[in-house]
Design a protein around this motif. Structure first.
Motif, PDB file in Angstrom:
ATOM      1  N   ILE A   1       0.846  -1.192   0.000  1.00 19.06           N
ATOM      2  CA  ILE A   1       0.000   0.000   0.000  1.00 19.06           C
ATOM      3  C   ILE A   1       0.883   1.243   0.000  1.00 19.06           C
ATOM      4  CG2 ILE A   1      -1.820   1.260   1.214  1.00 19.06           C
ATOM      5  CD1 ILE A   1      -2.774  -1.353   2.399  1.00 19.06           C
ATOM      6  N   CYS A   2       0.786   2.012  -1.049  1.00 16.40           N
ATOM      7  CA  CYS A   2       1.413   3.336  -1.180  1.00 16.40           C
ATOM      8  C   CYS A   2       2.894   3.322  -0.819  1.00 16.40           C
ATOM      9  CB  CYS A   2       0.630   4.345  -0.318  1.00 16.40           C
ATOM     10  SG  CYS A   2       1.126   6.059  -0.569  1.00 16.40           S
ATOM     11  N   TYR A   3       3.218   3.871   0.335  1.00 11.20           N
ATOM     12  CA  TYR A   3       4.588   4.120   0.778  1.00 11.20           C
ATOM     13  C   TYR A   3       5.408   2.840   0.890  1.00 11.20           C
ATOM     14  CZ  TYR A   3       7.888   7.074   3.499  1.00 11.20           C
ATOM     15  OH  TYR A   3       8.974   7.796   3.941  1.00 11.20           O
ATOM     16  N   GLU A   4       4.746   1.691   1.077  1.00 12.28           N
ATOM     17  CA  GLU A   4       5.474   0.448   1.308  1.00 12.28           C
ATOM     18  C   GLU A   4       6.339   0.044   0.121  1.00 12.28           C
ATOM     19  OE1 GLU A   4       2.913  -2.142   4.450  1.00 12.28           O
ATOM     20  OE2 GLU A   4       2.139  -2.116   2.406  1.00 12.28           O
ATOM     21  N   ILE A   5       5.946   0.430  -1.075  1.00 18.86           N
ATOM     22  CA  ILE A   5       6.663   0.008  -2.276  1.00 18.86           C
ATOM     23  C   ILE A   5       8.041   0.657  -2.375  1.00 18.86           C
ATOM     24  CG2 ILE A   5       5.883   1.798  -3.895  1.00 18.86           C
ATOM     25  CD1 ILE A   5       5.956  -1.984  -4.627  1.00 18.86           C
ATOM     26  N   VAL A   6       8.312   1.693  -1.574  1.00 15.31           N
ATOM     27  CA  VAL A   6       9.601   2.386  -1.670  1.00 15.31           C
ATOM     28  C   VAL A   6      10.666   1.753  -0.780  1.00 15.31           C
ATOM     29  CG1 VAL A   6       8.374   4.519  -2.174  1.00 15.31           C
ATOM     30  CG2 VAL A   6       9.224   4.144   0.139  1.00 15.31           C
ATOM     31  N   TYR A   7      10.312   0.717  -0.011  1.00 14.46           N
ATOM     32  CA  TYR A   7      11.270   0.040   0.861  1.00 14.46           C
ATOM     33  C   TYR A   7      11.807  -1.212   0.147  1.00 14.46           C
ATOM     34  CZ  TYR A   7       9.573   2.913   4.757  1.00 14.46           C
ATOM     35  OH  TYR A   7       9.246   3.961   5.585  1.00 14.46           O
ATOM     36  N   PRO A   8      13.039  -1.199  -0.347  1.00 15.08           N
ATOM     37  CA  PRO A   8      13.543  -2.319  -1.152  1.00 15.08           C
ATOM     38  C   PRO A   8      13.494  -3.660  -0.432  1.00 15.08           C
ATOM     39  CG  PRO A   8      15.041  -0.435  -1.276  1.00 15.08           C
ATOM     40  CD  PRO A   8      14.041  -0.115  -0.222  1.00 15.08           C
ATOM     41  N   ASP A   9      13.990  -3.713   0.798  1.00 17.53           N
ATOM     42  CA  ASP A   9      14.072  -4.988   1.502  1.00 17.53           C
ATOM     43  C   ASP A   9      12.713  -5.450   2.002  1.00 17.53           C
ATOM     44  OD1 ASP A   9      17.113  -5.747   1.811  1.00 17.53           O
ATOM     45  OD2 ASP A   9      16.987  -3.595   2.070  1.00 17.53           O
ATOM     46  N   PHE A  10      11.866  -4.523   2.360  1.00 17.38           N
ATOM     47  CA  PHE A  10      10.505  -4.883   2.776  1.00 17.38           C
ATOM     48  C   PHE A  10       9.763  -5.566   1.628  1.00 17.38           C
ATOM     49  CE2 PHE A  10       5.975  -3.844   3.078  1.00 17.38           C
ATOM     50  CZ  PHE A  10       5.684  -4.365   4.328  1.00 17.38           C
ATOM     51  N   VAL A  11       9.900  -5.016   0.432  1.00 13.66           N
ATOM     52  CA  VAL A  11       9.242  -5.606  -0.735  1.00 13.66           C
ATOM     53  C   VAL A  11       9.816  -6.990  -1.018  1.00 13.66           C
ATOM     54  CG1 VAL A  11       8.900  -5.401  -3.232  1.00 13.66           C
ATOM     55  CG2 VAL A  11       8.620  -3.394  -1.759  1.00 13.66           C
ATOM     56  N   ALA A  12      11.147  -7.116  -1.005  1.00 20.09           N
ATOM     57  CA  ALA A  12      11.781  -8.404  -1.302  1.00 20.09           C
ATOM     58  C   ALA A  12      11.404  -9.466  -0.275  1.00 20.09           C
ATOM     59  CB  ALA A  12      13.295  -8.239  -1.361  1.00 20.09           C
ATOM     60  N   ASN A  13      11.390  -9.087   1.001  1.00 16.36           N
ATOM     61  CA  ASN A  13      11.099 -10.052   2.060  1.00 16.36           C
ATOM     62  C   ASN A  13       9.683 -10.613   1.961  1.00 16.36           C
ATOM     63  OD1 ASN A  13      13.636  -9.727   3.155  1.00 16.36           O
ATOM     64  ND2 ASN A  13      12.989  -8.197   4.652  1.00 16.36           N
ATOM     65  N   ASN A  14       8.757  -9.825   1.432  1.00 13.61           N
ATOM     66  CA  ASN A  14       7.365 -10.247   1.368  1.00 13.61           C
ATOM     67  C   ASN A  14       6.974 -10.839   0.019  1.00 13.61           C
ATOM     68  OD1 ASN A  14       5.844  -9.275   3.998  1.00 13.61           O
ATOM     69  ND2 ASN A  14       7.303  -7.676   3.477  1.00 13.61           N
ATOM     70  N   ALA A  15       7.885 -10.778  -0.949  1.00 11.19           N
ATOM     71  CA  ALA A  15       7.540 -11.184  -2.318  1.00 11.19           C
ATOM     72  C   ALA A  15       7.935 -12.616  -2.646  1.00 11.19           C
ATOM     73  CB  ALA A  15       8.200 -10.235  -3.319  1.00 11.19           C
ATOM     74  N   ASN A  16       8.359 -13.380  -1.655  1.00 14.19           N
ATOM     75  CA  ASN A  16       8.964 -14.700  -1.902  1.00 14.19           C
ATOM     76  C   ASN A  16       8.175 -15.594  -2.853  1.00 14.19           C
ATOM     77  OD1 ASN A  16      10.905 -13.870  -0.158  1.00 14.19           O
ATOM     78  ND2 ASN A  16      10.253 -15.121   1.560  1.00 14.19           N
ATOM     79  N   ASP A  17       6.917 -15.872  -2.507  1.00 17.98           N
ATOM     80  CA  ASP A  17       6.129 -16.841  -3.266  1.00 17.98           C
ATOM     81  C   ASP A  17       5.156 -16.185  -4.250  1.00 17.98           C
ATOM     82  OD1 ASP A  17       7.304 -18.976  -1.822  1.00 17.98           O
ATOM     83  OD2 ASP A  17       5.936 -18.589  -0.156  1.00 17.98           O
ATOM     84  N   ALA A  18       5.211 -14.882  -4.340  1.00 18.77           N
ATOM     85  CA  ALA A  18       4.238 -14.179  -5.178  1.00 18.77           C
ATOM     86  C   ALA A  18       4.475 -14.451  -6.650  1.00 18.77           C
ATOM     87  CB  ALA A  18       4.307 -12.677  -4.912  1.00 18.77           C
TER      88      ALA A  18
END
Length: 542
Positions: free
Chosen positions: A412-429
């Motif tokens: 949601i919005c601001y979350e996409i600007v955090y590189p490691d946050f996105v990578a950590n949550n994108a594992n099985d997507a």
């Protein structure tokens, strides 16, 4: 000697060494970095800004470098984060003088991050020898990383974002945006070293040697262009890495997408009398697109608490099911916290119809979604009482959403600007999805910067990203970080297109920024130890 003879003996460009020009160089370098990013995309300026910074700091004390870094930050954030004024003035209803003062305070405060970086560079790592070509990029990247999480973080305006379309983009899937920033800084520092070590260039510029010989120590002849060659190799490697495919098609059947962009005025969004009209607008725009696999409504598109909108949600879900479509929409969600027993409100995404799941936003925007020091600031000015500025953060490690049988990781919005946050949550997507309401940015450069960062996330993780917004820019981004489809800003429209479910993981998706951060830390540790040994040896000789 006559004045004419004196002028004839002066070196070309000797005016570059004037003190006032050195002070001016740092805010100019900050502006140059903004110009290297979207929407200007003048990426060579970012590299040259590092050369300018290194030259300006040559021979300066740590205390003066602290001020130089602050001036650089004023230039960078004053030009690159100017959209803060729009949010405060237009939607916080602060009069221009107050909005300007608060924006200036924000810029002045966040400029202390590069100020601290510059000070540490000169205080702990000499900052004016050949090893500065490595230590400066290392401490710069660690400074960027620190800024990304300290006091919730401001991970904006990273130098690496300007290289989505250069050979360095090949490094994104391995080292991420911080790795690209490191190579940019290394390139700029290498140019600085070459200019200062080349006797021919020094004579032309009218400069004194930047690397004076150390007394009592034999000097080995070094190739001035050695670091430039090393930087060039990294650029060539980036181009080669860019040809490698880290992901693969899991299904050759395309996923049809419709992102509804209702362009609801921000000042009307939360008014009670406009809520039903808002939902009617979204339903009307969606009507021709039922039957597509995925229909997206943006952040808080349903401006009613989830438990108060059950009838609306059920009606939409029934229609989506009948058409075998999944609707994913933003909505505020109220629930009782099992730990504290108090009611909390989340900024959330729901998947209904052929899909299922709910996600609560974890990275909240200060002042927009929560108010730091709330007991002190609430009620002072309207900006500290924005609608829905009392959200609570969601728990970590939430489940992905489902679109049909496919797994989708939402941001949601601001979350996409955090590189490691996105990578950590994108594992099985199988693909990524982000929804936003960039109305807060107005007609500033903010939405364009926001889109550029989403492109980098797609490249880092080798996944399609679908981006749905209230007033633009909605977009489909390919795993290569390219924009496949996008909407116009400030219009009521529906962006349509096709994406594909992807498998495979990039090195960055697995390891995140850890490798480049460890490399930077190692460079600084080795350099610090070598300086300590040199200092001890010098004292023994004395």
């Amino acid at each position: 000697m006559t004045s004419n003879q004196l002028r004839n003996t002066q070196k070309p460009f000797s005016f570059l060494h004037s003190e006032w020009l050195k002070w001016l160089a740092f805010p100019v370098a900050g502006v140059m970095q903004t110009l290297s990013l979207s929407p200007f995309n003048l990426w060579p300026l970012g590299i040259l800004s590092i050369t300018l910074i290194m030259q300006g700091m040559s021979g300066s004390s740590a205390k003066k470098s602290l001020l130089f870094g602050w001036l650089f930050g004023i230039g960078l954030f004053g030009s690159g984060a100017s959209w803060v004024y729009v949010s405060i003035n237009n939607f916080g209803n602060a009069p221009p003088p107050l909005a300007g003062a608060l924006t200036a305070l924000f810029v002045a405060a966040i400029a202390f991050f590069p100020a601290a970086t510059f000070w540490l560079f000169r205080k702990l790592f000499n900052g004016q020898d050949r090893w500065s070509v490595l230590t400066f990029p290392a401490i710069w990247v660690l400074g960027d990383w620190f800024r990304s999480w300290f006091l919730t973080g401001f991970p904006w305006l990273y130098l690496g974002y300007g290289h989505l379309n250069t050979p360095l983009s090949g490094w994104a899937s391995i080292l991420g945006v911080h790795g690209i920033t490191f190579i940019c800084c290394l390139s700029g520092s290498a140019i600085w070293y070459f200019v200062n070590k080349s006797s021919l260039i020094q004579r032309w510029l009218g400069s004194k040697p930047a690397f004076p010989a150390q007394t009592g120590k034999p000097q080995r002849k070094r190739l001035p262009a050695s670091f430039v060659f090393f930087a060039a190799i990294l650029w060539i490697m980036g181009a080669l890495l860019g040809t490698f495919n880290w992901s693969y098609l899991k299904d050759k059947t395309p996923i049809t997408v419709a992102a509804v962009q209702a362009n609801i005025p921000q000042e009307l969004k939360w008014t009670r009398g406009y809520r039903l009209k808002t939902i009617d607008i979204y339903q009307t725009l969606s009507e021709p697109h039922w039957g597509k696999d995925l229909i997206i409504w943006p952040e808080t598109a349903i401006p009613v608490l989830h438990d108060q909108a059950k009838n609306i949600i059920q009606s939409i879900s029934t229609q989506a099911n009948d058409e075998h479509s999944t609707l994913i929409s933003g909505i505020p969600y109220r629930e009782k916290d099992p730990d504290t027993g108090r009611m909390t409100i989340h900024n959330s995404i729901i998947s209904i119809g052929a899909g299922e799941g709910i996600y609560h936003k974890q990275r909240l925007v200060p002042f927009g979604e929560y108010v730091p020091l709330e007991s002190m600031l609430r009620g002072l000015i309207e900006f500290f009482d924005l609608p829905m500025s009392s959200f609570s953060a969601g728990k970590p490690e939430q489940s992905a959403l489902k679109e049909g049988s496919r797994l989708v990781t939402p941001y949601i919005c601001y979350e996409i600007v955090y590189p490691d946050f996105v990578a950590n949550n994108a594992n099985d997507a199988e693909y990524l999805l982000t929804i936003s309401n960039d109305s807060w940015f107005g007609r500033s450069i903010g939405p364009l910067q926001h889109l550029e960062m989403a492109q980098m996330r797609a490249l880092e993780n080798a996944r399609y990203i679908v981006r749905g917004t209230n007033n633009g820019i909605s977009a489909i981004i390919t795993p290569e970080g390219a924009i496949q489809n996008q909407s116009e800003q400030f219009v009521r429209t529906v962006m349509t297109g096709e994406i594909y479910a992807m498998g495979g993981r990039t090195p960055f998706n697995i390891f995140g920024s850890t490798p480049i951060l460890l490399l930077c830390a190692l460079i600084l540790i080795v350099r610090r130890v070598s300086l300590a040994r040199l200092s001890a040896a010098t004292q023994r000789v004395a």
